[in-house]
Scaffold this motif. Structure first.
Motif, PDB file in Angstrom:
ATOM      1  N   PHE A   1       0.818  -1.218   0.000  1.00  0.00           N
ATOM      2  CA  PHE A   1       0.000   0.000   0.000  1.00  0.00           C
ATOM      3  C   PHE A   1       0.854   1.272   0.000  1.00  0.00           C
TER       4      PHE A   1
ATOM      5  N   ASP B   1      -0.735   4.235  -1.783  1.00  0.00           N
ATOM      6  CA  ASP B   1      -2.119   4.560  -1.449  1.00  0.00           C
ATOM      7  C   ASP B   1      -2.136   5.609  -0.342  1.00  0.00           C
TER       8      ASP B   1
ATOM      9  N   LYS C   1     -13.239   3.808   1.188  1.00  0.00           N
ATOM     10  CA  LYS C   1     -11.785   3.614   1.255  1.00  0.00           C
ATOM     11  C   LYS C   1     -11.450   2.267   1.897  1.00  0.00           C
TER      12      LYS C   1
END
Length: 515
Positions: A219, A222, A269
């Motif tokens: 991630f 992100d 999200k």
């Protein structure tokens, strides 16, 4: 004999604790369990709480029995097929909290594990732990260079306690498998082995640090989902140090509203991140309760505690995606076919009958409003009704199913009128196109063909050795054999020329793909 006597007395003590909480029903699975239950009721005072659901009574008893039993309860929460959906749901909220051990002991463990004086490692140390669970507790601290960190410290002697309790669990599971053939498909021994492996991984914090590092890498691009950085210099087998994260618990709705956080966007999200964990990476956080998720003032979600992680291989992800798609589109025949293709249901079973079972599960659930659909419970019900078809337990799917239920419960807290699967639908559809569409299937066929070509020399060599005709010059075939193979290639027998042509086409395809 010593093991028998020791575990018999421990089983009696466990039964008395279950009796105090009116939670003796698990003994129904144990030979002689009814007699043991009667004995426990006669010798143990009842402490009340019978008005609670059975699962909550069992959870209280397990909390009293100690760390290994708490972990057993968390493992059983993934086994709705073994203990029933309602009990499994109650156990999923099992509180993994124990009284903390002293800060002085924590400091000694830290200093010994990191092989340095404590004062050189941390300049500030909060002696009151922020969390105390069955395996470890967490303290906030500050390093000499001014970084704020969270330190996870293993409980003293916890390995010895777990080893003793696991021996009892294995002993009971062995008796169940030996005396209850109908329960063997539920794999009680494998369930305890899964628990043991999980606990071993949890008790070596270097493994957890590695999981957090991999998760952070997945991630890294992100901006909405954050994984704290590991301090490897201050991490060892029994000590884990990572960056401290700030924020409010994700289930603190009032605090989120005060921060001006749009909870529907926050849920979107979180749903997207969960979908990416499972389907994009095949590596997911399997302990996603609200205490491990925090939200900062910018709406960014931070994740902590990577002791329990799950993995799903690519082929299982493809099966799972097609299965869920089949349910959502009411294509129950395809759902049934996937179970047979994956080997979850034995081939000798009736495809049509299993299709009927899938419909009986899907229709009541899919007839509800979108916000009320629970994919996790759908999978749980599917696992429950498979005994008739001899479907064996799939541990990796059970862990995923439990995590789905926890995630769905959180989604209903954040935004009761939204469905997390609908919010992540664009990601699902894109992933389906990329992995289940015609182009994806061609690419997969090409990949498998390339893999076959790479293995072909080894296969030929093995065949040569098996036939006993391998010489120093290679494989020698009698001229009559060659002629026979050529003649058969023109008919319905072994198509030698066709095989060579197929190999050439595959080789050309691979070359074009890799070009």
């Amino acid at each position: 004999m010593i093991r028998f006597v020791r575990n018999s007395f421990r089983l009696i003590g466990m039964a008395r604790t279950l009796a105090r909480h009116d939670a003796l029903f698990p003994l129904d699975l144990v030979p002689g369990g009814k007699f043991l239950a009667v004995l426990a009721r006669l010798t143990a005072p009842f402490s009340g709480g019978s008005s609670l659901p059975p699962g909550r009574r069992l959870a209280r008893a397990l909390e009293e029995l100690g760390p290994a039993f708490i972990k057993l309860g968390q493992t059983l929460a993934t086994r709705a097929d073994l203990i029933g959906e309602d009990v499994a749901a109650d156990l999923s909220s099992l509180q993994d909290r124990l009284p903390p051990f002293s800060a002085d002991i924590a400091k000694r463990v830290i200093s010994r594990q990191l092989d340095a004086p404590f004062e050189t490692l941390f300049v500030e140390f909060d002696e009151t732990p922020v969390a105390a669970a069955s395996i470890a507790q967490v303290h906030f601290a500050k390093t000499p260079d001014g970084r704020e960190v969270a330190i996870k410290v293993l409980r003293p002697d916890i390995a010895v306690r777990f080893s003793r309790d696991l021996d009892l669990f294995y002993w009971v599971a062995e008796i169940v498998e030996w005396t209850q053939p109908r329960l063997r498909r539920l794999k009680p021994l494998e369930t305890i082995k899964t628990l043991e492996d999980s606990v071993k991984m949890e008790m070596d914090f270097r493994f957890e640090a590695a999981a957090a590092s991999e998760f952070r890498e997945n991630f890294r691009d992100d901006p909405t989902y954050y994984i704290p950085e590991i301090d490897w210099e201050r991490t060892a087998q029994h000590v884990l140090t990572m960056e401290r994260v700030r924020g409010v618990r994700i289930d603190n709705v009032e605090a989120l509203d005060n921060l001006g956080i749009n909870r529907t966007e926050l849920l979107a999200k979180a749903a997207a991140a969960f979908f990416q964990q499972v389907f994009r990476d095949g590596f997911f956080h399997a302990d996603m309760h609200p205490g491990n998720l925090f939200v900062d003032e910018n709406g960014r979600v931070s994740v902590v505690d990577f002791g329990i992680m799950g993995r799903v291989d690519r082929q299982t992800r493809l099966y799972l995606a097609e299965m869920l798609l089949g349910f959502l589109t009411r294509d129950y025949r395809r759902v049934a076919e996937i179970h047979f293709e994956a080997g979850y249901v034995p081939r000798h079973q009736s495809l049509e009958n299993f299709q009927q079972v899938c419909r009986s599960i899907g229709e009541p659930i899919l007839g509800k409003e979108l916000a009320d659909i629970s994919v996790g419970r759908l999978l749980g019900q599917l696992f429950q009704v498979t005994e008739t078809f001899g479907m064996e337990t799939q541990p990796q799917l059970l862990m995923l199913q439990k995590t789905m239920i926890v995630a769905e419960g959180l989604s209903r807290i954040l935004s009761p009128n939204e469905n997390m699967w609908n919010l992540s639908r664009p990601l699902i559809e894109e992933w389906m196109r990329d992995n289940l569409g015609p182009e994806a299937k061609i690419a997969e066929a090409t990949r498998q063909a390339g893999s076959m070509l790479r293995r072909l020399p080894g296969v030929i060599e093995a065949a040569e050795r098996a036939s006993g005709v391998l010489t120093e010059q290679g494989l020698k075939l009698h001229p009559d054999t060659v002629a026979s193979m050529g003649r058969r290639g023109k008919g319905r027998g072994f198509p030698l020329n066709g095989l060579l042509l197929w190999l050439a086409i595959v080789g050309l395809t691979v070359a074009l793909v890799l070009k």
